[in-house]
Scaffold this active site. Structure first.
Site: not given
Ligand code: NAD
Length: 482
Positions: A174, A249, A283, A381
């Protein structure tokens, strides 16, 4: 004519069972660039069932044969690199050079894990009794759900899906709804490379429909998530109920310490690359710069100048150094934090304004000085090109301030002092430590993952570390002397 794209379930490209679609926008222009089938709960359950059905045959395939398919995928990514990079920039916004680097990284990830097909195995352990063979077998974990964010729409899926496949797992993938096209192309490539029906399934869709269905499923064996802390913690509560192995992560608020002896040019370059590269939407991006008092005025002035001279624009145009925020919502978040920073008493020394002349979601590279470690702009963040300078009395004060945070993903120091650099590596609470390098950017062959609220702290990603998550160990005792 804007195209409509389908999901890939059980070896077929299919529309959502209720016909719903998600709109995909170009953040540099605000234009609709595609519609994507928005999978329902039923579609997601079907994808899980397909992955379950495909598991025995895929797991039984010899590792080198699985690796050969990954190797083919790497070759196709290589051939299509320019087109993939353009797709990525068009939907996510980062510059073409940044997208190309990400695509080539995805290619290398597939190359790396292709080789794992020859290596993955177990170990032979000395037994307590004579004529006894005691060994471990590495088995696939099973059906794995992969949930990814929008900011690295090919590299993160690659670093989860490649090890999942090579170690014999089947996948329900997903991607984030803000960048589904790159994800879809990756699945197309896997299919073309020979991944059998059901082994990889794509379900684009919302967190509440697709994400919750995956997280609540009793029919998956593992869930690998990268995204925000807020979503990650909710997923963990659900997967824990079913004892589903979970890797999370999450966010970061990564510090770069600049000591008095630092080379100013180098320090500014490292902070600009770490904080404004990828529009700060990484991130591991630098968002706090903790500067020792003696160099702080000069550093702040130089960083503000560098921020003002960065060329911001459509990532598809040459010469552009920083693209837009990914969405109108993300731009608003960035601007909200600029307002919060001002209210908290931090001093805005560069940027802070949206670029109204552009049609997309652009913000100027932004620098605050006189930020206090407890301010919201130093604790939360933002995920945009907003850097806060925190002044420190000395090295010890700088490390203490760097650790004064709930997150612990990446941290850097700029100094020539070897003793302080290594003491920093000892004392900093972060999963990735950089000395004279930006907080962002990591090697695909090395373990990657955060500490504290940046991670579930269960399993590392990337390199050989990925094997621990995507396999389970069976211990076998064979007595052949009677
Ligand atoms: P997000 O948490 O909003 O979404 C991540 C994924 O989770 C998406 O596919 C989203 O559709 C899905 N999602 C949303 N609600 C969900 C639910 N209830 N159940 C299951 N899945 C669900 O994050 P984003 O806005 O896409 O990305 C930015 C975030 O990602 C930032 O916090 C960033 O730091 C983090 N990030 C972390 C790393 C790492 O390796 N630590 C790398 C890249 C990004």
């Amino acid at each position: 004519m804007v195209e409509t794209f389908k999901n890939y379930i059980a070896g077929e490209w299919v529309s959502a069972s209720d016909g719903a679609v998600i709109e995909n926008l170009n953040p540099a222009t605000g234009e609709v660039i595609g519609y994507f089938a928005s999978a329902t709960r039923e579609d997601t359950l079907r994808a899980i069932a397909a992955a379950r059905e495909a598991l025995p045959a895929w797991a039984a395939l010899p590792g080198p044969a699985r690796g050969a398919i990954l190797d083919k995928a790497a070759q196709i990514i290589h051939t299509r690199a320019d087109e993939l990079a353009e797709t990525l920039t068009r939907e996510e916004g980062k510059t073409l050079a940044e997208s190309k680097a990400e695509v080539l990284r995805a290619r290398d990830i597939f190359r790396y894990y292709a080789g794992e097909g020859f290596r993955a195995g177990g170990e032979v352990i000395p037994a307590n009794t004579p004529e006894t063979l005691l060994f471990t077998k590495s088995e696939p974990l099973g059906v794995v759900a992969v949930i990814t964010p929008w900011n690295f729409p090919i590299a993160i899926p690659a670093w989860k899906i490649a090890p999942a496949l090579v170690y014999g797992n089947t996948v329900v993938f997903k991607p984030a709804s803000l960048a589904p096209h790159t994800a879809l192309k990756l699945v197309e490539i896997l299919v073309e490379a020979g991944v059998p029906a059901g082994v990889i399934n794509l379900v684009v869709g919302s967190g509440s429909r697709v994400g919750d269905t995956l997280a609540e499923s009793k029919d998956i064996n593992g869930l690998s998530f990268t995204g925000s802390y807020a979503v990650g913690t909710k997923i963990y509560e659900k997967t824990a109920r079913n004892f589903v192995r979970t890797q999370l992560e999450m966010g970061g608020k990564n510090p770069t310490i600049v000591l008095n002896d630092a080379d100013l040019d180098l320090a500014v370059d490292i902070v600009v690359r770490g904080g404004f590269g990828l529009t700060g939407q990484a991130c591991t991006a630098t968002s706090r710069v903790i500067v020792e008092q003696g160099i702080a005025d000069a550093f702040a002035q130089r960083l503000a100048e560098a921020a003002r001279t960065l060329r911001v624009g459509d990532g598809l145009q040459s010469g552009v150094q920083m693209g837009p925020a990914v969405s109108a919502e993300q731009l608003q978040t960035d601007l909200d934090y600029v307002a919060i920073g001002k209210q908290e008493g931090a001093r805005l020394i560069a940027g802070g304004e949206p670029l109204r002349s552009e049609r997309g979601f652009f913000i100027q590279p932004t620098v605050f000085d006189d930020v206090q470690p407890t301010m919201r702009i130093a604790q939360e963040e933002i995920f945009g090109p907003v850097i806060g300078i925190i002044r420190a009395k000395d090295f010890d004060d700088a490390v203490e301030k760097a650790n004064q945070i709930g997150y612990g993903l990446s941290a850097a120091i700029v100094t020539h002092d070897l003793q302080k650099a290594l003491r920093f590596a000892d004392r900093i609470e972060a999963g990735v430590v950089k000395i004279n390098e930006p907080t962002s950017g990591v090697a695909l062959q090395a373990p990657f993952g955060g500490f504290k609220a940046s991670s579930a702290n269960t399993f590392k990603e990337q390199g050989q570390a990925a094997r621990a998550f995507y396999t389970r160990t069976k211990t076998v005792y064979v007595r052949y002397g009677f």
